[in-house]
Design a protein around this motif. Structure first.
Motif, PDB file in Angstrom:
ATOM      1  N   LYS A 195      10.893  -0.084   4.968  1.00  0.00           N
ATOM      2  CA  LYS A 195      11.765   1.097   4.869  1.00  0.00           C
ATOM      3  C   LYS A 195      12.066   1.682   6.243  1.00  0.00           C
ATOM      4  O   LYS A 195      13.155   2.200   6.476  1.00  0.00           O
ATOM      5  N   PRO A 268       9.379   6.960   6.211  1.00  0.00           N
ATOM      6  CA  PRO A 268       9.214   6.884   4.752  1.00  0.00           C
ATOM      7  C   PRO A 268       7.956   6.109   4.342  1.00  0.00           C
ATOM      8  O   PRO A 268       7.666   5.055   4.906  1.00  0.00           O
ATOM      9  N   SER A 272       8.619   6.700  -2.173  1.00  0.00           N
ATOM     10  CA  SER A 272       9.265   7.885  -1.593  1.00  0.00           C
ATOM     11  C   SER A 272       9.037   9.146  -2.421  1.00  0.00           C
ATOM     12  O   SER A 272       9.382  10.234  -1.999  1.00  0.00           O
ATOM     13  N   THR A 273       8.422   9.005  -3.609  1.00  0.00           N
ATOM     14  CA  THR A 273       8.190  10.194  -4.439  1.00  0.00           C
ATOM     15  C   THR A 273       6.750  10.709  -4.307  1.00  0.00           C
ATOM     16  O   THR A 273       6.375  11.687  -4.933  1.00  0.00           O
TER      17      THR A 273
END
Ligand code: 13P
Length: 322
Positions: A195, A268, A272-273
């Motif tokens: 990422k 990141p 990502s949550t």
């Protein structure tokens, strides 16, 4: 949601003006507030001293006039300050503010690991319990690890614990072959090289700043690998305008504050949550807990005198070699 002056707390009482109350209590009690760069922004802003692990230890060692030190960081930082300042009361806002690295290295298992490598000098990262420090010959932080490891001959037999990523990095830059304990930090392990590579395509001019607790692929991709203080200094002194920052999110506050015209992008994580850029322990400290801690002078760091004495030697050796 942040609690504000005028709100009513869970006990039905008005919430005090925390900032002013903290400043008042600090003065009244002769206390000093020290904060690590990973602390919430409002705690960094009220602290007398802000720094990386090395700076906080160096400052604690030199503190003369304070009766009380409130260490806004994690437990091992409070322990280090207590060992260096045995006559002072050392408080931390939340005793549960531990460290995944320190947890990855239980004392008994580390003692067996050391025993399995006779003749080795034991080098440990400061992110360890006081018990592991007591088994250590010399401590290091991410800010001085390279320098201290290089004081040993190239062929010296060395153990390094508990962070395998920092250990790998130091082996790579010093040409040493230290035996590594297999531990890691829950925040730094989560950054995703894939990422970050995608993000770099969107921001080709951005420099990648990486803490050495990150995995090897990130260390290789990085423009700079260093402690939080090193990354901050680089951001301030560099002519570059954009940075991707692969370490705990708290450091972005000082970066943005010191360089308002530059852009800092948090690296990141894999998911990502997950909110993984935030250390779940560092962020346990809040202004409310800091206020309560100053008011009640609890929780206090208490260390067994015999273990403190054993841990003092590797800490002092680190400070001498830094
Ligand atoms: P530094 O303070 O050396 O940058 O290390 C950060 C850290 O991991 C503290 O737990």
């Amino acid at each position: 949601m942040a609690v504000e002056k005028g709100d009513i707390n869970a006990a039905g009482n008005p919430v005090p003006d925390l900032k002013n109350e903290i400043l008042r209590l600090k003065k009244e009690k002769g206390a000093v507030i020290m904060a690590h760069y990973y602390q919430p922004a409002e705690i960094q802003d009220i602290a007398d001293y802000i720094g990386d692990s090395l700076a906080l230890a160096q400052i604690a060692a030199k503190l003369q006039n304070a009766e009380i030190i409130v260490l806004c960081g994690v437990h091992f930082m409070g322990e280090t300050a207590k060992v260096l300042c045995p006559g002072k009361k050392v408080l931390i806002p939340d005793l549960n503010a531990g460290c995944s690295l320190a947890d990855s290295c239980p004392v008994d298992s580390f003692a067996s690991f050391v025993a399995a490598h006779p003749g080795h000098t034991v080098i440990s990262y400061v992110n360890t319990s006081i018990g592991v420090k007591a088994l250590t010959d010399v401590l290091v932080t991410s800010g001085n690890a390279r320098k201290i490891v290089e004081t040993f001959p190239k062929d010296a037999k060395l153990i390094f614990g508990p962070d395998r990523n920092l250990g790998n990095y130091i082996n790579s830059v010093t040409g040493r072959n230290m035996v590594l304990w297999n531990g890691a930090c829950h925040v730094h392990e989560e950054f995703s090289a894939e990422k970050i590579a995608e993000l770099k395509k969107e921001h080709p001019e951005a420099k990648l700043l990486v803490h050495p607790e990150c995995k090897r692929p990130l260390q290789i991709m990085a423009d700079v690998v260093g402690s939080t203080a090193v990354l901050l200094k680089y951001a301030i002194e560099s002519d570059d305008k954009e940075f991707i920052v692969a370490t705990e999110s708290g450091i972005l506050h000082q970066m943005q504050k010191s360089c308002p015209d530059k852009t800092f992008i948090p690296a990141p994580p894999n998911d990502s949550t997950c909110g993984c850029n935030d250390c779940r322990y560092m962020k346990l400290n809040t202004m409310e807990k800091l206020y309560e801690c100053l008011r009640t002078e609890q929780p206090e760091i208490i260390i067994d005198a015999e273990i403190a004495e054993k841990a003092r030697k590797p800490i002092e050796r680190m400070l001498e070699l830094s």
